[in-house]
Design a protein around this motif. Sequence first.
Motif, PDB file in Angstrom:
ATOM      1  N   LEU A 168       0.830  -1.210   0.000  1.00  0.00           N
ATOM      2  CA  LEU A 168       0.000   0.000   0.000  1.00  0.00           C
ATOM      3  C   LEU A 168       0.862   1.258   0.000  1.00  0.00           C
ATOM      4  CD1 LEU A 168      -2.762  -1.069   2.550  1.00  0.00           C
ATOM      5  CD2 LEU A 168      -3.072  -0.701   0.088  1.00  0.00           C
ATOM      6  N   SER A 169       1.919   1.245   0.804  1.00  0.00           N
ATOM      7  CA  SER A 169       2.796   2.411   0.886  1.00  0.00           C
ATOM      8  C   SER A 169       3.490   2.678  -0.453  1.00  0.00           C
ATOM      9  CB  SER A 169       3.834   2.204   1.995  1.00  0.00           C
ATOM     10  OG  SER A 169       4.776   3.245   2.014  1.00  0.00           O
ATOM     11  N   GLN A 170       4.034   1.621  -1.030  1.00  0.00           N
ATOM     12  CA  GLN A 170       4.739   1.782  -2.306  1.00  0.00           C
ATOM     13  C   GLN A 170       3.768   2.123  -3.429  1.00  0.00           C
ATOM     14  OE1 GLN A 170       6.763  -1.998  -2.545  1.00  0.00           O
ATOM     15  NE2 GLN A 170       7.939  -1.590  -0.678  1.00  0.00           N
ATOM     16  N   GLY A 171       2.576   1.482  -3.413  1.00  0.00           N
ATOM     17  CA  GLY A 171       1.584   1.772  -4.442  1.00  0.00           C
ATOM     18  C   GLY A 171       1.058   3.190  -4.337  1.00  0.00           C
ATOM     19  N   ALA A 172       0.866   3.672  -3.103  1.00  0.00           N
ATOM     20  CA  ALA A 172       0.406   5.045  -2.903  1.00  0.00           C
ATOM     21  C   ALA A 172       1.432   6.036  -3.436  1.00  0.00           C
ATOM     22  CB  ALA A 172       0.129   5.300  -1.427  1.00  0.00           C
ATOM     23  N   LYS A 173       2.696   5.764  -3.207  1.00  0.00           N
ATOM     24  CA  LYS A 173       3.752   6.634  -3.720  1.00  0.00           C
ATOM     25  C   LYS A 173       3.708   6.698  -5.246  1.00  0.00           C
ATOM     26  CE  LYS A 173       7.644   8.968  -3.898  1.00  0.00           C
ATOM     27  NZ  LYS A 173       7.710  10.401  -3.497  1.00  0.00           N
ATOM     28  N   GLU A 174       3.586   5.555  -5.880  1.00  0.00           N
ATOM     29  CA  GLU A 174       3.567   5.529  -7.347  1.00  0.00           C
ATOM     30  C   GLU A 174       2.303   6.185  -7.909  1.00  0.00           C
ATOM     31  OE1 GLU A 174       4.379   1.738  -9.084  1.00  0.00           O
ATOM     32  OE2 GLU A 174       6.175   1.387  -7.860  1.00  0.00           O
ATOM     33  N   ALA A 175       1.210   6.091  -7.166  1.00  0.00           N
ATOM     34  CA  ALA A 175      -0.052   6.671  -7.644  1.00  0.00           C
ATOM     35  C   ALA A 175      -0.181   8.152  -7.308  1.00  0.00           C
ATOM     36  CB  ALA A 175      -1.232   5.903  -7.039  1.00  0.00           C
ATOM     37  N   GLY A 176       0.676   8.656  -6.404  1.00  0.00           N
ATOM     38  CA  GLY A 176       0.590  10.049  -6.004  1.00  0.00           C
ATOM     39  C   GLY A 176      -0.569  10.329  -5.072  1.00  0.00           C
ATOM     40  N   ILE A 177      -0.891   9.356  -4.218  1.00  0.00           N
ATOM     41  CA  ILE A 177      -2.001   9.516  -3.271  1.00  0.00           C
ATOM     42  C   ILE A 177      -1.471   9.357  -1.856  1.00  0.00           C
ATOM     43  CG2 ILE A 177      -3.646   8.637  -4.967  1.00  0.00           C
ATOM     44  CD1 ILE A 177      -3.683   5.978  -3.468  1.00  0.00           C
ATOM     45  N   TRP A 178      -2.313   9.657  -0.858  1.00  0.00           N
ATOM     46  CA  TRP A 178      -1.857   9.488   0.509  1.00  0.00           C
ATOM     47  C   TRP A 178      -2.378   8.184   1.101  1.00  0.00           C
ATOM     48  CZ3 TRP A 178      -5.623  13.904   1.230  1.00  0.00           C
ATOM     49  CH2 TRP A 178      -6.768  13.533   1.935  1.00  0.00           C
ATOM     50  N   MET A 179      -1.746   7.809   2.220  1.00  0.00           N
ATOM     51  CA  MET A 179      -2.120   6.605   2.954  1.00  0.00           C
ATOM     52  C   MET A 179      -2.342   6.981   4.416  1.00  0.00           C
ATOM     53  SD  MET A 179       0.171   3.180   3.547  1.00  0.00           S
ATOM     54  CE  MET A 179      -0.460   1.749   4.442  1.00  0.00           C
ATOM     55  N   ASN A 180      -3.487   6.604   4.969  1.00  0.00           N
ATOM     56  CA  ASN A 180      -3.778   6.829   6.376  1.00  0.00           C
ATOM     57  C   ASN A 180      -3.275   5.634   7.183  1.00  0.00           C
ATOM     58  OD1 ASN A 180      -5.289   6.894   8.951  1.00  0.00           O
ATOM     59  ND2 ASN A 180      -6.424   8.571   8.019  1.00  0.00           N
ATOM     60  N   THR A 181      -2.586   5.903   8.291  1.00  0.00           N
ATOM     61  CA  THR A 181      -1.989   4.806   9.062  1.00  0.00           C
ATOM     62  C   THR A 181      -3.022   3.979   9.815  1.00  0.00           C
ATOM     63  OG1 THR A 181      -1.718   6.177  11.050  1.00  0.00           O
ATOM     64  CG2 THR A 181       0.103   6.154   9.460  1.00  0.00           C
ATOM     65  N   GLY A 182      -4.243   4.522  10.030  1.00  0.00           N
ATOM     66  CA  GLY A 182      -5.129   3.879  10.978  1.00  0.00           C
ATOM     67  C   GLY A 182      -4.610   4.129  12.384  1.00  0.00           C
ATOM     68  N   GLU A 183      -5.318   3.616  13.386  1.00  0.00           N
ATOM     69  CA  GLU A 183      -4.984   3.960  14.771  1.00  0.00           C
ATOM     70  C   GLU A 183      -3.816   3.165  15.334  1.00  0.00           C
ATOM     71  OE1 GLU A 183      -7.604   2.896  17.972  1.00  0.00           O
ATOM     72  OE2 GLU A 183      -8.625   1.427  16.740  1.00  0.00           O
ATOM     73  N   GLY A 184      -3.230   2.247  14.549  1.00  0.00           N
ATOM     74  CA  GLY A 184      -2.202   1.348  15.075  1.00  0.00           C
ATOM     75  C   GLY A 184      -0.803   1.909  15.140  1.00  0.00           C
ATOM     76  N   GLY A 185      -0.617   3.185  14.842  1.00  0.00           N
ATOM     77  CA  GLY A 185       0.702   3.787  14.929  1.00  0.00           C
ATOM     78  C   GLY A 185       1.430   3.795  13.600  1.00  0.00           C
ATOM     79  N   LEU A 186       2.563   4.489  13.587  1.00  0.00           N
ATOM     80  CA  LEU A 186       3.392   4.622  12.381  1.00  0.00           C
ATOM     81  C   LEU A 186       4.507   3.586  12.430  1.00  0.00           C
ATOM     82  CD1 LEU A 186       3.997   6.395   9.824  1.00  0.00           C
ATOM     83  CD2 LEU A 186       5.584   7.666  11.279  1.00  0.00           C
ATOM     84  N   SER A 187       4.483   2.652  11.492  1.00  0.00           N
ATOM     85  CA  SER A 187       5.504   1.596  11.443  1.00  0.00           C
ATOM     86  C   SER A 187       6.563   1.944  10.396  1.00  0.00           C
ATOM     87  CB  SER A 187       4.849   0.259  11.075  1.00  0.00           C
ATOM     88  OG  SER A 187       4.531   0.236   9.695  1.00  0.00           O
ATOM     89  N   PRO A 188       7.722   1.270  10.446  1.00  0.00           N
ATOM     90  CA  PRO A 188       8.737   1.495   9.406  1.00  0.00           C
ATOM     91  C   PRO A 188       8.215   1.184   8.005  1.00  0.00           C
ATOM     92  CG  PRO A 188       9.638   0.218  11.242  1.00  0.00           C
ATOM     93  CD  PRO A 188       8.165   0.300  11.464  1.00  0.00           C
ATOM     94  N   TYR A 189       7.226   0.289   7.924  1.00  0.00           N
ATOM     95  CA  TYR A 189       6.719  -0.130   6.615  1.00  0.00           C
ATOM     96  C   TYR A 189       5.833   0.941   5.984  1.00  0.00           C
ATOM     97  CZ  TYR A 189       8.427  -4.377   8.730  1.00  0.00           C
ATOM     98  OH  TYR A 189       9.227  -5.297   9.357  1.00  0.00           O
ATOM     99  N   HIS A 190       5.207   1.784   6.798  1.00  0.00           N
ATOM    100  CA  HIS A 190       4.477   2.919   6.239  1.00  0.00           C
ATOM    101  C   HIS A 190       5.445   3.877   5.551  1.00  0.00           C
ATOM    102  CE1 HIS A 190       1.374   1.826   9.375  1.00  0.00           C
ATOM    103  NE2 HIS A 190       0.609   2.021   8.318  1.00  0.00           N
ATOM    104  N   LEU A 191       6.607   4.072   6.160  1.00  0.00           N
ATOM    105  CA  LEU A 191       7.591   5.026   5.650  1.00  0.00           C
ATOM    106  C   LEU A 191       8.397   4.456   4.489  1.00  0.00           C
ATOM    107  CD1 LEU A 191       8.906   6.235   9.126  1.00  0.00           C
ATOM    108  CD2 LEU A 191       7.374   7.496   7.594  1.00  0.00           C
TER     109      LEU A 191
END
Length: 512
Positions: A168-191
């Motif tokens: 999702l993170s990589q696909g969002a970057k390629e699509a030029g859209i944002w990604m919401n983390t949800g309430e579970g915190g910011l993980s290294p995989y989001h970044l």
Amino acid sequence: MEWLANFIHFFFQFSALLLILMLGFGVVWLAYLYWVDIHQTKHAIRRNYPIIGRFRYFFEHLGEFFRQYFFALDREELPFNRAQRSWVYRAAKDIDSTVAFGSTRPLNQTGEILFLNGLFPILKEDALPPSDITFGEGFARIPYTTNSFYNISGMSFGALSVPAVQALSQGAKEAGIWMNTGEGGLSPYHLQGGCDIVFQIGTAKYGVRTQEGMLDEDKLKTIAEHPEVKMIEIKLSQGAKPGKGGILPGEKVTPLIASTRGIPVGMASISPNGHPDIRSIDELLTSIHRVRQVSGKPTGFKVVLGESGWLDDLCRAIVQRGLEYAPDFITIDSADGGTGAAPQSLMDYVGLPLKRSLPLVIDKLNEFGLRQRIKVICSGKMINPSDVAWAMCVGADVAVSARGFMFALGCIQALQCNKNTCPTGITTHNPDLQKGLNPANKTTRVKNFAHNLMYEVGVIANSCGVAEPRQLKRRHAQVINSDGIPRPLDEIYPDTPLGWKPKTSKQAELVE
């Protein structure tokens, strides 16, 4: 007769040898298919269930020819029917999304949307890309500007697997859209993917919590320092379970998830059903202002609308306290949201659907002259172009989706999200099941889905005679009423006219 006996003997020997060879060939062939399935990365079902998973496609293909004998037809499955899912699958794979022999959609069903094409549609060469929108301009130290009107809604790391978050993170970057983390915190995989991120603060404040479960400003500053984090969203409630906090079973709380959230390993993660420090409109506005001051980023809140009298109180309080206390955005979630595990009593019976809540919020902000200041994001079964185009017509600035992107990742609606047994590896932390989801392949599907959906919303907009989706208005759509007759959307929810004036002396006093 000896020759006949010899022939029969030879025939049976030959047949036995042939049978052995055929069985041997069959075993070798099955072994080959097994090897291919466990090493390919395009199909999670085949990778997790080699050989057996291939039957899914065979039966799916037969269903096209025998659908009249099956009870569940294209538009009879829930929560998403086959027609809705099939469009997402085709869009994610970037294959032909046209259909033949006419629509299967009932055009006289109450609540269905019809868009009004113009006599002179916008020519392809005259179409415009989506216009930019800025959150927090003049109020946040670091405002956020984007032209994307379709983004990834909140899905927590923990509820989602590592490869799912990566894709999702990589696909969002390629699509030029944002990604919401949800309430579970910011993980290294989001970044990891480098996409724009909306960091969500849930009722348990995972990732930014003190030991007592309150907001830790130092942790929030650290989160906000990541350049990928563009906005902060305070979640008051969500569509699947308004009035109840997040639920993550203990078997999903791995050491990595526990460290990301700041909770014990292996213990069920149950969020409070509300923020202990936000118990009134004034406390909500104070919290929004505080988070924006600490983070420097645009800050808003997410809510499922139920009882709606508080909207007047919110708008009055903003006018009285000043626009610097207003949220930069409000995310309206629909009662038919559903990625999270929830009691059926809440899932089925609590909260308003988006078709009621979205126009209500838009109109209330217009009534108090706050629409320019506060952007509106909407969520709730926004997985097809028609859903998003409707939201644009009503007045939303942005639509977000969780389950749409789960389908893009390969979700088959197995309804195993809360059991750690997801067969596609999306919502499980079982390594054997996760291996079926290859982030590199699914990244492309995420990008394709976002691009194709936004493109087709643009097609609808151009057909209606406007150059880009954010120019869609309520006059461009009609809704089927209970008599099966289309009724103009701007009659059901009249647009607030430009140059609106307060209707009462009290409103005039508040606006001034």
